[in-house]
Design an enzyme around this catalytic site. Structure first.
Site, mmCIF file in Angstrom:
data_model
loop_
_atom_site.group_PDB
_atom_site.id
_atom_site.type_symbol
_atom_site.label_atom_id
_atom_site.label_comp_id
_atom_site.label_asym_id
_atom_site.label_seq_id
_atom_site.Cartn_x
_atom_site.Cartn_y
_atom_site.Cartn_z
ATOM 1 N N GLY A 233 0.800 -1.211 0.000
ATOM 2 C CA GLY A 233 0.000 0.000 0.000
ATOM 3 C C GLY A 233 0.834 1.262 0.000
ATOM 4 N N GLN A 303 3.996 -8.178 0.193
ATOM 5 C CA GLN A 303 3.727 -7.749 -1.176
ATOM 6 C C GLN A 303 3.968 -6.250 -1.302
ATOM 7 O OE1 GLN A 303 0.755 -5.859 -2.338
ATOM 8 N NE2 GLN A 303 1.325 -5.985 -4.495
ATOM 9 N N SER A 304 4.728 -5.832 -2.320
ATOM 10 C CA SER A 304 5.011 -4.427 -2.588
ATOM 11 C C SER A 304 5.687 -3.782 -1.381
ATOM 12 C CB SER A 304 3.714 -3.703 -2.976
ATOM 13 O OG SER A 304 3.976 -2.413 -3.467
ATOM 14 N N ASP A 406 6.303 -4.769 -14.474
ATOM 15 C CA ASP A 406 5.974 -3.991 -13.281
ATOM 16 C C ASP A 406 6.631 -2.612 -13.389
ATOM 17 O OD1 ASP A 406 5.628 -2.888 -10.768
ATOM 18 O OD2 ASP A 406 5.930 -4.786 -9.720
ATOM 19 N N HIS A 438 2.451 -4.949 -11.727
ATOM 20 C CA HIS A 438 2.519 -4.928 -10.272
ATOM 21 C C HIS A 438 1.303 -5.577 -9.634
ATOM 22 C CE1 HIS A 438 4.380 -3.366 -6.614
ATOM 23 N NE2 HIS A 438 3.204 -2.928 -6.216
#
Length: 493
Positions: A233, A303-304, A406, A438
């Protein structure tokens, strides 16, 4: 093993008068007689309460106490009701918690927009411009050079004023993207709130948003492997429910998933995020056996931005265990492997890229607590420090997943991190998926249904060595489609 902290959405409605705690509520009659005072102490300490509301002494009539006792008896009787009523009560609690979290996130977003676009910083810029203009009148011989400075400052001011607008347009674009995937979100949301396999809002710490969600398999025979998952996020809009799709699909493959929430910017900075993630991992390591998890098969995944935070927590814990920092309540040896999905691990190489993508350098540096901290919170840089060789040797096997298309975080971020780990003796590899963006690996492909390469690779790694689980996975029906293909293609574009 530390005592488990259970979530209570409204402790004050459940607290019996005799339980000890730090907060006190006094209910007294209209008279001043001390014998009429009734001392009620909350079930949980104030530090364990999510909202941190402090109770105070109030005056009321004896009738109120009778109504309070009847309300407590009514709440206590919920456990004797049929399962359906309990599930509706749990749903109401979940919706209430989601509403509270949504309000908090919205308030923080507006605070961030003010930080980005205007207010006090803009006023200071105007003062600077006016000061420069006075200098122009007093110093005629420097007039041309000062005009140049003025022009530059005016351009800077206009750019700062436009930052908030740009972020608003990006939020609108995110809204359009979410709208296209809304059929899938509705189905996942229904599962999140109504499934008996989801345990929402389990408290793991005493800070705001120190909660996690558990996704449990239907098959309870024997201990199950566990994935402690830190959602992404952009360090700003992360939330534990973002991992509900992954949690649902992995739980269907006999894997427990714990989605860990954490404070976002501007509520907290990177050190707060890493601390929260570490506490959540500690809770999973020390308590997951009570939920049917196997303490010897715990995998850490992010993630991310969550991949970056989880990697920082893992490296910091290894440094602590090697005697070069403070120890915590979990061990790197409890983590069987680390999985990074579309993460960035060298912030020094990503600052300018994020700036070009809309995460402006001034904001990003603030999240990371200043430019001097970029190196400290870059796991790729930290592991190459020759002074922490002992700590690096404690790291578990590391697998990094990334899509070659990505543009949010280039796939080279995973590739170079894996290569750096290999150079210092860590078992690591990067797995690249051609043409994947992504969000393809995390949202579009799972919502497409059927089989996708990343999910198959992940399940195979988690169930490695368990032939029975692998055979069951191979025989399982394909995942159902959640979103029509044309909507997925529009979202991809």
């Amino acid at each position: 093993m530390q005592a488990q902290i259970l979530p209570v959405s409204n402790p004050s409605s459940l607290m019996p008068p005799s339980l000890p705690s730090t907060g006190t509520l006094l209910i007294r009659s209209d008279g001043d007689d001390d014998e009429n005072k009734i001392e009620i102490k909350p079930f949980l300490s104030r530090s364990s309460s999510y909202n941190g509301v402090t109770t105070a002494s109030t005056k009321t009539r004896p009738k109120f106490y009778q109504l309070w006792r009847r309300r407590v008896a009514s709440d206590a009787s919920l456990s004797d009701r049929p399962a359906g009523d309990g599930r509706r009560h749990s749903f109401r609690q979940g919706v209430g918690q989601a509403a509270s979290d949504t309000y908090l996130i919205t308030r923080l977003c507006f605070k961030l927009l003010r930080y980005l676009g205007g207010g006090e910083p803009r006023a200071k810029e105007k003062v600077k411009v006016l000061g420069r203009r006075r200098l122009v009148k007093r110093r005629s011989r420097e007039q041309q050079s000062i005009k140049n400075c003025l022009s530059h400052e005016d351009e800077t001011e206009k750019m700062n004023m436009g930052v908030g607008y740009r972020w608003i347009t990006r939020f609108l674009a995110l809204g359009c993207y979410s709208f296209l995937l809304m059929p899938g979100f509705f189905q996942v949301g229904y599962y999140y709130f109504f499934s008996s396999q989801v345990r929402r809002g389990i408290v793991y710490g005493d800070q705001p948003r120190n909660r996690l969600d558990l996704y449990l398999p239907k098959d309870c025979n024997g201990p199950k492997p566990v994935v402690a998952f830190v959602t992404g996020g952009a360090w700003i809009i992360g939330y534990k429910a973002w991992g509900s799709l992954l949690g649902q699909q992995l739980s269907e493959r006999d894997i427990i998933v714990a989605c860990i929430d954490y404070r976002n910017f501007p509520q907290g900075t990177i050190s707060d995020m890493v601390k929260d993630a570490s506490q959540g991992i500690s809770f999973v390591c020390n308590n997951i056996a009570e939920y049917g998890g196997d303490p010897n098969r715990i995998y850490l995944m992010g993630q991310s931005a969550g991949a970056h935070i989880a990697a920082c927590a893992l490296v910091e814990q290894a440094i602590s265990e090697s005697g070069e920092g403070e120890s915590t309540s979990w061990s790197v040896s409890q983590i069987k492997a680390y999985f990074g999905l579309s993460g960035g691990y060298n912030l020094l190489n990503l600052v300018d890229h994020f700036h070009s993508r809309g995460l402006y350098k001034s904001i990003f540096v603030s999240i990371m607590e200043g430019e001097q901290s970029l190196q400290r919170f870059s796991p790729e840089v930290v592991v190459q420090d020759s002074n922490i060789k002992n700590a690096v040797s404690l790291l578990p096997p590391i697998v990094l997943f990334h899509g070659t298309a990505d543009y949010s975080i280039p796939s080279d971020a995973s590739k170079t991190f894996a290569e750096a780990l290999q150079r210092v003796g860590v078992q690591a590899e990067s797995i690249l998926y051609e043409g994947k963006t992504h969000t393809d690996l995390f949202l579009q492909d799972p919502m497409r249904g059927g089989s996708d390469d990343m999910f198959e690779d992940l399940v195979a790694l988690i169930h490695a060595g368990d032939s029975e689980a692998l055979a069951k996975h191979a025989a399982a029906p394909p995942r159902k489609r959640l979103v029509p293909e044309f909507m997925l293609k529009l979202a991809h574009s």
